[in-house]
Design a protein around this motif. Structure first.
Motif, short mmCIF file in Angstrom:
data_model
loop_
_atom_site.label_atom_id
_atom_site.label_comp_id
_atom_site.label_asym_id
_atom_site.label_seq_id
_atom_site.Cartn_x
_atom_site.Cartn_y
_atom_site.Cartn_z
N ILE A 1 0.96 -1.21 -0.05
CA ILE A 1 -0.14 0.04 -0.20
C ILE A 1 0.87 1.15 0.13
CG2 ILE A 1 -1.61 1.31 1.21
CD1 ILE A 1 -2.73 -1.08 2.26
N ASN A 2 0.50 2.11 -0.91
CA ASN A 2 1.25 3.38 -1.05
C ASN A 2 0.39 4.42 -0.57
OD1 ASN A 2 3.84 2.73 -2.13
ND2 ASN A 2 2.91 2.36 -4.06
N ILE A 3 0.96 5.28 0.21
CA ILE A 3 0.25 6.43 0.81
C ILE A 3 0.95 7.56 0.27
CG2 ILE A 3 -0.49 7.76 2.72
CD1 ILE A 3 -0.24 5.39 4.50
N VAL A 4 -0.27 8.44 -0.68
CA VAL A 4 0.48 9.47 -1.25
C VAL A 4 0.06 10.93 -0.42
CG1 VAL A 4 0.17 10.84 -3.61
CG2 VAL A 4 0.08 8.39 -3.42
N PRO A 5 1.06 11.76 -0.30
CA PRO A 5 0.55 12.70 0.55
C PRO A 5 -0.23 13.81 -0.39
CG PRO A 5 3.00 12.53 0.44
CD PRO A 5 2.28 11.48 -0.46
N GLY A 6 -1.25 14.48 0.60
CA GLY A 6 -2.21 15.29 0.09
C GLY A 6 -1.69 16.65 -0.35
N GLU A 7 -2.29 17.54 -1.15
CA GLU A 7 -1.96 18.82 -1.37
C GLU A 7 -2.56 19.82 -0.50
OE1 GLU A 7 -2.37 19.22 -5.29
OE2 GLU A 7 -0.92 17.73 -5.91
N GLY A 8 -3.60 19.53 0.26
CA GLY A 8 -4.17 20.61 1.10
C GLY A 8 -3.66 20.91 2.50
N LYS A 9 -4.36 21.52 3.43
CA LYS A 9 -3.86 22.03 4.72
C LYS A 9 -4.87 21.01 5.72
CE LYS A 9 -2.22 26.79 3.30
NZ LYS A 9 -2.48 28.17 3.49
N ALA A 10 -4.97 19.86 5.68
CA ALA A 10 -5.71 19.15 6.31
C ALA A 10 -4.78 18.73 7.61
CB ALA A 10 -6.05 17.78 5.74
N THR A 11 -5.33 18.42 8.76
CA THR A 11 -4.63 17.96 10.02
C THR A 11 -4.13 16.86 9.89
OG1 THR A 11 -6.83 17.17 10.91
CG2 THR A 11 -6.31 19.60 11.50
N HIS A 12 -3.30 16.38 10.87
CA HIS A 12 -2.69 15.17 10.62
C HIS A 12 -3.58 13.94 11.13
CE1 HIS A 12 0.63 18.12 10.92
NE2 HIS A 12 1.26 17.23 10.25
N ILE A 13 -3.21 12.78 10.76
CA ILE A 13 -3.99 11.68 11.18
C ILE A 13 -3.84 11.13 12.71
CG2 ILE A 13 -3.91 10.76 8.91
CD1 ILE A 13 -2.09 8.63 9.79
N GLY A 14 -4.74 10.42 13.28
CA GLY A 14 -4.87 10.01 14.56
C GLY A 14 -5.26 8.66 14.37
N PRO A 15 -5.24 7.83 15.64
CA PRO A 15 -5.55 6.60 15.73
C PRO A 15 -6.93 6.20 15.02
CG PRO A 15 -4.41 7.27 17.50
CD PRO A 15 -4.75 8.54 16.99
N GLY A 16 -7.03 5.20 14.27
CA GLY A 16 -8.42 4.68 13.73
C GLY A 16 -8.97 5.48 12.53
N ASP A 17 -7.97 6.65 12.14
CA ASP A 17 -8.60 7.64 11.07
C ASP A 17 -8.68 6.53 9.73
OD1 ASP A 17 -9.01 9.40 12.48
OD2 ASP A 17 -7.15 10.57 11.84
N GLU A 18 -9.57 6.88 8.96
CA GLU A 18 -9.88 6.22 7.73
C GLU A 18 -9.47 7.36 6.39
OE1 GLU A 18 -13.72 5.02 4.90
OE2 GLU A 18 -13.33 4.02 6.77
N LEU A 19 -8.34 6.67 5.74
CA LEU A 19 -7.78 7.34 4.52
C LEU A 19 -8.66 7.36 3.31
CD1 LEU A 19 -4.12 6.77 4.87
CD2 LEU A 19 -5.19 8.67 5.80
N GLN A 20 -8.59 8.36 2.43
CA GLN A 20 -9.11 8.32 1.30
C GLN A 20 -8.45 7.12 0.23
OE1 GLN A 20 -9.35 11.89 -0.77
NE2 GLN A 20 -9.96 13.02 1.02
N SER A 21 -8.98 6.66 -0.62
CA SER A 21 -8.49 5.51 -1.34
C SER A 21 -8.41 5.70 -2.96
CB SER A 21 -8.88 4.08 -0.96
OG SER A 21 -10.39 4.13 -1.34
N PHE A 22 -7.90 5.02 -3.73
CA PHE A 22 -7.82 5.31 -5.10
C PHE A 22 -7.39 3.82 -5.63
CE2 PHE A 22 -5.67 5.99 -9.14
CZ PHE A 22 -6.73 6.47 -9.85
N SER A 23 -8.38 3.10 -6.39
CA SER A 23 -8.25 1.90 -6.97
C SER A 23 -7.36 1.95 -8.42
CB SER A 23 -9.50 1.14 -7.05
OG SER A 23 -9.98 0.98 -5.54
N ARG A 24 -6.27 1.52 -8.45
CA ARG A 24 -5.55 1.59 -9.74
C ARG A 24 -6.06 0.42 -10.50
NH1 ARG A 24 0.68 3.24 -8.28
NH2 ARG A 24 0.09 5.53 -7.44
N VAL A 25 -5.60 0.44 -12.03
CA VAL A 25 -5.91 -0.60 -12.81
C VAL A 25 -5.06 -1.86 -12.37
CG1 VAL A 25 -6.07 -1.45 -15.06
CG2 VAL A 25 -6.89 0.80 -14.46
#
Length: 329
Positions: free
Chosen positions: A112-136
C-alpha cells in the motif's frame, strides 16, 4: 568420560548459538512487522484488494512506515484494509492523503502506497480512515491489451482486404488507382468545376458591380425595387398580359379551326373560292340586277313626264324640298 564432556560442551554451544539466532531473527521480524515499536492503527476502503495480504508493507513517499494488519470483507464491492504505522509518522501523514494498492516492482509482492495530500488538512490520528484510489490491476491491463491486440488484428485484416481490392482495381478508388483514363476524366472534371466556379465568381462580381451602379432613386429598376405601388402595378400588367396571351391563344385556335374547315372544303367561303360555275352565275345575276335597276330608272323618268302621273311626282318633289328646308333650318 572426556568424550562425554566434549559432546556436552558442543551441544551447549550449539543450543546457545541457536537460541541467540532465534532471538535475533524474532527481533528482526518483529521489528519489521512493527511488533516492538509504538504504532497507531488506520484504515482504508478499496473495491478490490488486488492480491494484498496480511504483513505486506505500507509505504509513505517511498519509505516503509508500517504493515497491513488485517483485510476485512465488508461486501462484494467493499474491502476494508487495517494498517498499523509507526507513531512517529503521525506528524507527517495528513487526513487528505490517498492510499493506493501497488506492487513492489513489476512482479514483486503487493503493498500500500500512501500519497501525501496537497491541502492543509490536519494530521491523522488512531483509527482514522484514509481516502483510497483503486488503480488498474495488472490482470485488467493484460485483458485490455489482449482485447486491443484482437481489435488490431481485425483492423489489420480489414485493411488488408481493402488494400487487395485497391490493387485489383475493385471499387471507385481501385479504378482511380488503376484506370489512367478515368483518372484523366476525373482530373478534367475537377478542372471544369474550377473553371465554372471562377466564371460564377466573375459573374457574381459583375452583378454586384451592376447593383452598386444602380440609381435607386431615379432609375426604373430602383423604382421597381423600392416602390411597392409600382410593383403592384407591374404585377397587374403582367397578369393582364397573361390573360391577353390566353385570349390570343384561344383566338388563334379558333382561327386555325376555321382555316382548317376552309382547307377541308367546309363552309360557303371554300365553296365560293373553288366553284367557278357559282361565281359565273353570281356575276350574271349582278349584271341582271344592274340592268333591271337601269330599266326601272328609265320607267320612273318616263312616268315623270306622263300627264297622268306628272302631278304625283311634282307633289313628291315639293314635299322633299320642304323636308330639306326644315333640315337646313
Amino acid at each position: 568420560m572426556a568424550k562425554t564432556r566434549l559432546e556436552n560442551l558442543k551441544l551447549g554451544i550449539f543450543v546457545v548459538l541457536g537460541t541467540a539466532l532465534l532471538v535475533v531473527a524474532a527481533y528482526l521480524i518483529g521489528n519489521r512487522q512493527n511488533m516492538f515499536g509504538k504504532t497507531i492503527p488506520i484504515t482504508a476502503i478499496f473495491k478490490n484488494a488486488n492480491g494484498l495480504q496480511n504483513g505486506n508493507n505500507v509505504r509513505f513517499s517511498g519509505i516503509n512506515v508500517g504493515t497491513v494488519n488485517k483485510i476485512e470483507m465488508i461486501n462484494d464491492t467493499t474491502i476494508r484494509v487495517h494498517m498499523i504505522i509507526e507513531e512517529k509518522m503521525q506528524n507527517h501523514i495528513k487526513k487528505d492523503a490517498v492510499a493506493t494498492i501497488g506492487s513492489d516492482g513489476l512482479v514483486g509482492s503487493m503493498l500500500i502506497n500512501i500519497v501525501p495530500g496537497e491541502g492543509k488538512a490536519t494530521h491523522i490520528g488512531p483509527g482514522d480512515e484514509l481516502q483510497s484510489f483503486s488503480r488498474v490491476a495488472t490482470q485488467d491491463m493484460l485483458n485490455t491489451l489482449n482485447q486491443t491486440n484482437e481489435n488490431a488484428a481485425l483492423l489489420t485484416e480489414d485493411l488488408l482486404k481493402v488494400t487487395r481490392s485497391l490493387t485489383q482495381g475493385k471499387g471507385t478508388f481501385g479504378r482511380l488507382l488503376n484506370d489512367s483514363l478515368m483518372a484523366k476524366e476525373l482530373h478534367q472534371t475537377i478542372t471544369n468545376l474550377k473553371h465554372t466556379s471562377n466564371e460564377a465568381n466573375i459573374m457574381i462580381a459583375e452583378i454586384n458591380q451592376m447593383v452598386k451602379q444602380l440609381d435607386f432613386d431615379n432609375s426604373t429598376a430602383g423604382v421597381l425595387l423600392k416602390d411597392s405601388i409600382t410593383g403592384d402595378k407591374m404585377k397587374n400588367v403582367i397578369s393582364h398580359l397573361e390573360n391577353s396571351s390566353m385570349e390570343i391563344e384561344k383566338m388563334t385556335k379558333d382561327l386555325n379551326s376555321v382555316i382548317g374547315d376552309i382547307k377541308t372544303g367546309k363552309g360557303a367561303i371554300n365553296y365560293l373560292a373553288k366553284d367557278t360555275i357559282l361565281v359565273g352565275q353570281l356575276e350574271t345575276s349582278i349584271e341582271n340586277v344592274t340592268e333591271g335597276v337601269k330599266n326601272f330608272n328609265e320607267v320612273t323618268e318616263a312616268l315623270k313626264h306622263n300627264f297622268l302621273t306628272r302631278r304625283y311626282f311634282k307633289k313628291k318633289e315639293k314635299e322633299q324640298k320642304k323636308e330639306l328646308e326644315k333640315i337646313d333650318e
